[in-house]
Design a protein around this motif. Structure first.
Motif: not given
Length: 214
Positions: A155, A51, A47, A40-41, A44-45, A158
């Protein structure tokens, strides 16, 4: 309808199709501190770049091609996305770069490639150019491609939590190297699949899925 008329119609449709992606787009940027990350970390980097291309992007696959540590973290995560509005697909990697001189991770990068669908230079594109099929038929083929694999929830559970759950199913990362990637179970539900040299098990991928699901 003749091939010549189709070619004319296709040129007009292509001209007014301003939403779809018409060229390969490559992106790369620095992405966080040079330390291993959970799935998940890493998501987030990578995405933000995805986007920016399409706010409606959908996650399709996650894997740790370099393997996963006992803490559920990895030095490399790979993601696949669909861009529904742009009729395109993205492959994105979050990766740590090793510096031989300092014998340590030096930086983290997020690199991605967005490719139009169908592939540029492929058979379908040639058929459109030759007027053998209509340009607008690519839209229906895109819907079929989108449906071929399920969209994954975000989400999601993880990787560190997934590894803990896999340990209860006999895949203990402290005893054997565990490979981790997404898939679907027999009911078509998204799961994390953990594999070792001689064993495989799965746990739910969706964050709100029952913990007892297979």
């Amino acid at each position: 309808m003749s091939d010549a008329i189709r070619r004319l119609v296709n040129r007009v449709d292509r001209l007014f199709d301003r939403r779809s992606l018409h060229a390969v787009v490559e992106m790369e940027r620095s992405a966080g501190a040079p330390v291993t990350a959970t799935a998940h970390e890493a998501f987030e980097r990578v995405a933000p770049s995805t986007r920016r291309l399409d706010r409606t992007f959908r996650l399709k696959h996650v894997s740790a091609p370099a393997g996963i540590g006992v803490d559920g973290r990895s030095a490399c995560w790979s993601f696949l996305f669909d861009l529904p509005r742009r009729r395109a697909q993205v492959s994105a990697d979050w990766t740590l770069v090793w510096d031989e001189a300092s014998d340590a991770w030096s930086r983290a990068i997020a690199a991605s490639i967005a490719r139009p669908f169908p592939p540029l230079g492929g058979l379908v594109r040639r058929q459109v150019e030759e007027g053998r099929i209509l340009y607008r038929q690519m839209a229906s083929q895109w819907l079929d491609e989108r449906a071929r694999t399920p969209d994954l929830p975000v989400p999601f559970v993880d990787s560190d939590r997934a590894l803990e759950a896999l340990a209860t199913r006999g895949l203990d990362a402290s005893e054997a190297e565990v490979q981790l990637a997404t898939g679907v179970d027999d009911a078509g539900e998204p799961v994390w699949i953990g594999t070792t040299r001689d064993r495989e098990a799965s746990v739910p991928f969706a964050a709100d899925a029952p913990r007892s699901a297979a």
